[in-house]
Design a protein around this motif. Structure first.
Motif, mmCIF file in Angstrom:
data_model
loop_
_atom_site.group_PDB
_atom_site.id
_atom_site.type_symbol
_atom_site.label_atom_id
_atom_site.label_comp_id
_atom_site.label_asym_id
_atom_site.label_seq_id
_atom_site.Cartn_x
_atom_site.Cartn_y
_atom_site.Cartn_z
ATOM 1 N N PRO A 16 11.617 6.503 1.457
ATOM 2 C CA PRO A 16 10.354 5.916 1.924
ATOM 3 C C PRO A 16 9.635 6.829 2.917
ATOM 4 C CG PRO A 16 12.100 4.271 1.917
ATOM 5 C CD PRO A 16 12.764 5.578 1.633
ATOM 6 N N LYS A 17 8.324 6.841 2.850
ATOM 7 C CA LYS A 17 7.527 7.705 3.711
ATOM 8 C C LYS A 17 7.601 7.239 5.162
ATOM 9 C CE LYS A 17 2.808 9.401 4.471
ATOM 10 N NZ LYS A 17 1.393 9.318 4.027
ATOM 11 N N LEU A 18 7.898 8.184 6.053
ATOM 12 C CA LEU A 18 7.983 7.869 7.475
ATOM 13 C C LEU A 18 6.589 7.793 8.086
ATOM 14 C CD1 LEU A 18 10.901 10.315 8.358
ATOM 15 C CD2 LEU A 18 11.032 7.825 8.511
ATOM 16 N N ILE A 19 6.417 6.868 9.037
ATOM 17 C CA ILE A 19 5.155 6.789 9.769
ATOM 18 C C ILE A 19 5.353 7.138 11.245
ATOM 19 C CG2 ILE A 19 4.148 5.111 8.181
ATOM 20 C CD1 ILE A 19 4.827 2.905 10.174
ATOM 21 N N ALA A 20 6.580 7.490 11.620
ATOM 22 C CA ALA A 20 6.909 7.964 12.970
ATOM 23 C C ALA A 20 8.210 8.746 12.866
ATOM 24 C CB ALA A 20 7.056 6.804 13.946
ATOM 25 N N GLN A 21 8.457 9.615 13.822
ATOM 26 C CA GLN A 21 9.699 10.373 13.801
ATOM 27 C C GLN A 21 10.863 9.441 14.148
ATOM 28 O OE1 GLN A 21 10.069 13.325 12.608
ATOM 29 N NE2 GLN A 21 12.293 13.330 12.958
ATOM 30 N N THR A 41 8.992 3.217 8.524
ATOM 31 C CA THR A 41 8.469 3.764 7.273
ATOM 32 C C THR A 41 7.294 2.921 6.777
ATOM 33 O OG1 THR A 41 9.667 2.490 5.590
ATOM 34 C CG2 THR A 41 10.907 4.236 6.728
ATOM 35 N N ALA A 42 6.625 3.455 5.780
ATOM 36 C CA ALA A 42 5.516 2.720 5.171
ATOM 37 C C ALA A 42 6.007 1.456 4.481
ATOM 38 C CB ALA A 42 4.786 3.623 4.175
ATOM 39 N N ASP A 43 7.331 1.396 4.212
ATOM 40 C CA ASP A 43 7.929 0.219 3.563
ATOM 41 C C ASP A 43 8.648 -0.689 4.550
ATOM 42 O OD1 ASP A 43 7.011 1.140 1.133
ATOM 43 O OD2 ASP A 43 8.862 2.219 0.682
#
Length: 291
Positions: A16-21, A41-43
């Protein structure tokens, strides 16, 4: 661009795409065999669990689990989704939703909002929930034992493999254990007979659970389940619970199962748990006297 810690670009490609480290979750023990990371994550929120191969290779716990039960850890992480499915079907506690995993490397599961369970704050409700969970798992019985999803070892192999594992683990200890009872327990091990095998969480401790917002227990660490003798699980439970907690646990567990008396097998199981460093005790004589 945010990246999953300690994972290769190829391993991250399908995650899943991360939205923060991701941020590291502090380990509770110096010799922890995994590093945990909280991931946004985006999910949704997730937890990444990355193997520490160096610590796994030195872990008496995993040496014992792999030697005795053919647990095949950490290669078994590649099929841990089956454990999630199994516990959802056969257990009584919430477990995190599985997201992804790779043999020998990592597991990602959904983050469960709640609080870590502190052993000094265990209430009666949690003991009852644990008893109901274990009782339900023990309804799943097998004639063979070993890996949770492929128990291929025969009941007739139990005594010889147990004795061999005890000897192997004794050899791994930094200092020789010179307790007089050692020879007696090893001799007993070769005569043990077991016919009832059930799912067992070998690293059962309160810090493997979270308390959810509705005060229900959730089980968050799933990688050490095997098929093992029911008697071994009950010995482990006696160590984990206080006398008052154990009395309450028995009251609910025995609504569906008997509670066997201690037998000649008990010291062998006590020694196994000690050598696997289940609860961190270093004094064998003190350990043997606890139950």
């Amino acid at each position: 661009m945010f990246t999953y810690p300690q994972l290769t670009p190829l391993e991250q490609a399908s995650l899943p795409k991360l939205i923060a480290q991701p941020s590291a979750i502090p380990n509770k023990f110096e010799d922890s065999t995994h590093q945990l990371f909280y991931c946004q994550t985006a999910d949704g929120e997730m937890v990444l669990k990355v193997c520490n191969q160096t610590n796994i290779g030195k872990s008496h716990f995993w040496l014992g689990a792999n030697r005795l039960f053919a647990a095949d850890f950490p290669n078994s992480l590649g099929t841990i989704h089956l454990t999630h499915n199994f516990l959802e079907k056969n257990g009584a506690l919430t477990v995190p939703d599985f997201v992804s995993a790779s043999s020998n490397r990592f597991v990602i599961s959904r983050f469960l909002t709640g609080e870590d369970v502190k052993p000094e704050l265990i209430g009666e409700l949690w003991v009852i929930q644990l008893a109901e969970h274990i009782a339900k798992l023990h309804q799943f019985t097998c004639a063979s034992w070993g890996k949770l999803h492929a128990p291929e070892l025969s009941a007739t192999d139990w005594a010889s493999r147990l004795q061999e594992t005890l000897i192997f683990l004794l050899e791994q200890h930094d200092a020789p254990i010179a307790e007089p009872l050692l020879a007696e327990v090893l001799a007993q091990a070769k005569n043990i007979q077991e016919i009832e095998f059930v799912p067992v969480m070998l690293d059962l401790r309160w810090d493997q659970f979270r308390c959810l917002s509705n005060n229900d227990l959730a089980l968050i660490d799933l990688d050490a389940f095997v098929i093992a003798p029911r008697a071994l699980d009950l010995v482990l439970i006696e160590y984990v619970l206080t006398p008052a907690q154990l009395a309450l646990f028995k009251q609910h567990y025995t609504q569906t199962h008997s509670w066997p008396d201690h037998t000649a097998n008990t010291p062998c199981y006590q020694l196994l748990l000690f050598l696997m460093n289940i609860l961190g005790e270093t004094d064998l004589a003190k350990w043997m006297q606890r139950i």
